[in-house]
Design a protein around this motif. Structure first.
Motif, short mmCIF file in Angstrom:
data_model
loop_
_atom_site.label_atom_id
_atom_site.label_comp_id
_atom_site.label_asym_id
_atom_site.label_seq_id
_atom_site.Cartn_x
_atom_site.Cartn_y
_atom_site.Cartn_z
N GLY A 21 21.24 -24.41 -2.01
CA GLY A 21 22.42 -25.09 -2.48
C GLY A 21 21.98 -25.88 -3.78
N TYR A 22 20.92 -26.61 -3.88
CA TYR A 22 20.60 -27.40 -4.94
C TYR A 22 20.32 -26.47 -6.21
CZ TYR A 22 17.43 -29.76 -8.28
OH TYR A 22 16.88 -30.53 -9.35
N ILE A 23 19.51 -25.37 -6.16
CA ILE A 23 19.35 -24.34 -7.17
C ILE A 23 20.73 -23.92 -7.49
CG2 ILE A 23 18.62 -21.95 -7.63
CD1 ILE A 23 16.14 -22.96 -6.16
N ARG A 24 21.59 -23.40 -6.74
CA ARG A 24 22.93 -22.96 -6.98
C ARG A 24 23.87 -23.91 -7.78
NH1 ARG A 24 26.01 -20.34 -1.95
NH2 ARG A 24 25.03 -18.28 -3.05
N ARG A 25 23.73 -25.32 -7.47
CA ARG A 25 24.47 -26.11 -8.03
C ARG A 25 23.98 -26.30 -9.43
NH1 ARG A 25 24.42 -28.38 -3.12
NH2 ARG A 25 22.72 -29.66 -3.60
N ALA A 26 22.55 -26.62 -9.70
CA ALA A 26 22.04 -26.67 -10.78
C ALA A 26 22.26 -25.39 -12.09
CB ALA A 26 20.58 -26.95 -10.88
N LEU A 27 22.22 -24.37 -11.48
CA LEU A 27 22.37 -23.17 -12.46
C LEU A 27 24.00 -23.06 -12.51
CD1 LEU A 27 19.85 -20.48 -10.67
CD2 LEU A 27 19.83 -21.84 -12.80
N SER A 28 24.57 -23.24 -11.71
CA SER A 28 26.32 -23.21 -11.84
C SER A 28 26.63 -24.24 -13.18
CB SER A 28 26.82 -23.53 -10.70
OG SER A 28 28.36 -23.61 -11.01
N ARG A 29 26.01 -25.57 -13.10
CA ARG A 29 26.12 -26.69 -13.97
C ARG A 29 25.77 -26.30 -15.29
NH1 ARG A 29 23.75 -30.47 -11.38
NH2 ARG A 29 21.67 -30.09 -12.42
N GLU A 30 24.62 -25.56 -15.32
CA GLU A 30 23.96 -25.20 -16.93
C GLU A 30 25.02 -24.22 -17.46
OE1 GLU A 30 19.81 -24.50 -18.28
OE2 GLU A 30 20.35 -23.09 -16.81
N LYS A 31 25.27 -23.21 -16.52
CA LYS A 31 26.17 -21.98 -17.04
C LYS A 31 27.53 -22.49 -17.51
CE LYS A 31 27.93 -17.60 -16.06
NZ LYS A 31 27.80 -16.41 -15.01
N ALA A 32 28.06 -23.50 -16.59
CA ALA A 32 29.34 -24.03 -17.02
C ALA A 32 29.31 -24.54 -18.36
CB ALA A 32 30.11 -24.86 -16.01
N ALA A 33 28.46 -25.54 -18.32
CA ALA A 33 28.10 -26.31 -19.63
C ALA A 33 27.96 -25.20 -21.08
CB ALA A 33 26.90 -27.01 -19.78
N GLY A 34 27.21 -24.19 -20.90
CA GLY A 34 27.33 -23.33 -21.97
C GLY A 34 28.58 -22.73 -22.30
N THR A 35 29.20 -22.31 -21.12
CA THR A 35 30.45 -21.66 -21.28
C THR A 35 31.61 -22.58 -22.06
OG1 THR A 35 30.38 -20.46 -19.56
CG2 THR A 35 32.47 -20.58 -20.19
N ARG A 36 31.72 -23.81 -21.40
CA ARG A 36 32.38 -24.81 -22.10
C ARG A 36 32.21 -25.09 -23.71
NH1 ARG A 36 31.60 -29.18 -18.49
NH2 ARG A 36 33.28 -28.23 -17.43
N LEU A 37 30.99 -25.17 -23.88
CA LEU A 37 30.59 -25.34 -25.12
C LEU A 37 30.81 -24.40 -26.13
CD1 LEU A 37 28.77 -27.53 -27.05
CD2 LEU A 37 26.89 -25.91 -26.40
N LEU A 38 30.82 -23.26 -25.80
CA LEU A 38 31.11 -22.03 -26.45
C LEU A 38 32.51 -21.88 -26.49
CD1 LEU A 38 28.34 -19.21 -25.62
CD2 LEU A 38 28.59 -20.68 -27.73
N ARG A 39 33.43 -22.27 -25.85
CA ARG A 39 35.00 -22.25 -25.82
C ARG A 39 35.41 -23.13 -26.62
NH1 ARG A 39 37.73 -24.65 -21.67
NH2 ARG A 39 35.92 -24.42 -20.28
N THR A 40 34.73 -24.65 -26.58
CA THR A 40 35.24 -25.45 -27.49
C THR A 40 34.60 -25.35 -28.91
OG1 THR A 40 33.64 -26.89 -26.87
CG2 THR A 40 35.77 -27.12 -25.66
N THR A 41 33.59 -24.73 -29.10
CA THR A 41 32.74 -24.87 -30.37
C THR A 41 31.97 -23.42 -30.70
OG1 THR A 41 32.22 -27.14 -30.19
CG2 THR A 41 31.28 -26.05 -31.98
N PRO A 42 32.74 -22.41 -31.03
CA PRO A 42 32.35 -20.95 -31.05
C PRO A 42 30.86 -20.99 -31.64
CG PRO A 42 34.57 -20.96 -31.42
CD PRO A 42 34.26 -22.54 -31.33
N ASP A 43 30.57 -21.68 -32.70
CA ASP A 43 29.43 -21.73 -33.60
C ASP A 43 28.40 -22.49 -32.98
OD1 ASP A 43 30.67 -23.97 -34.25
OD2 ASP A 43 30.11 -23.92 -36.25
#
Length: 166
Positions: free
Chosen positions: A48-70
């Motif tokens: 569960g710890y690993i799943r939450r950490a990897l999910s948080r990291e992936k969501a951050a990257g997705t959110r960043l690319l959605r708001t700032t494409p470059d």
């Protein structure tokens, strides 16, 4: 028949960091979380710890690319990285908002290493260095954006306005 000597016992925090790094590489190779749990011998809580950490990291990257494409890996927020919660809070409270900020700190020869910060010892500094190494942001790696910003400060991102954070 002789038994093999077990390797040195790792502290729980070091073992968690090692499991997280191994799980990240297995997940990138296409393994399911169930397969990762079996392969690494994890408990449900550890998974569960690993799943939450990897999910948080992936969501951050997705959110960043959605708001700032470059955006680049340097722009990923420290607060959404896979670092342990206390370390993330400590680094953001010290003014490190992005992975690029941490990379700049480590590449500055005039500043002491992260170990010099209160509450950050060799283990926590190692976690930060391994995170930066994963994104190829450690000093000495090919960090073109940082090199350009050092030569031409006008290309650096303007400081974020903290009044919008909520």
């Amino acid at each position: 028949m002789r038994k093999e000597e077990p390797g040195p016992m790792l502290s729980p925090s070091k073992q968690a960091a090692l499991n997280l790094e191994e799980a990240r590489s297995l997940r990138a190779a296409g393994y399911s979380y169930r397969q990762i749990r079996r392969q690494l011998g994890l408990s449900p809580g550890q998974l569960g710890y690993i799943r939450r950490a990897l999910s948080r990291e992936k969501a951050a990257g997705t959110r960043l690319l959605r708001t700032t494409p470059d955006a680049t890996d340097r722009d990923l927020p420290v607060s959404r990285s896979i670092l342990p919660s206390g370390l993330r809070k400590q680094l953001t409270a010290s003014g490190y908002r992005t992975l690029g900020d941490l990379a700049d700190r480590l590449s500055d020869p005039d500043l002491p290493g992260l170990e010099a910060m209160p509450g950050i010892g060799p283990h926590k500094a190692g976690l930060v260095k391994r995170l930066l190494a994963h994104y190829d942001l450690l000093p000495g790696t090919d960090d073109l954006q940082s090199a350009i910003e050092q030569l031409f400060p006008e290309f650096a991102d303007p400081p974020a306005d903290d009044s919008e954070d909520g």
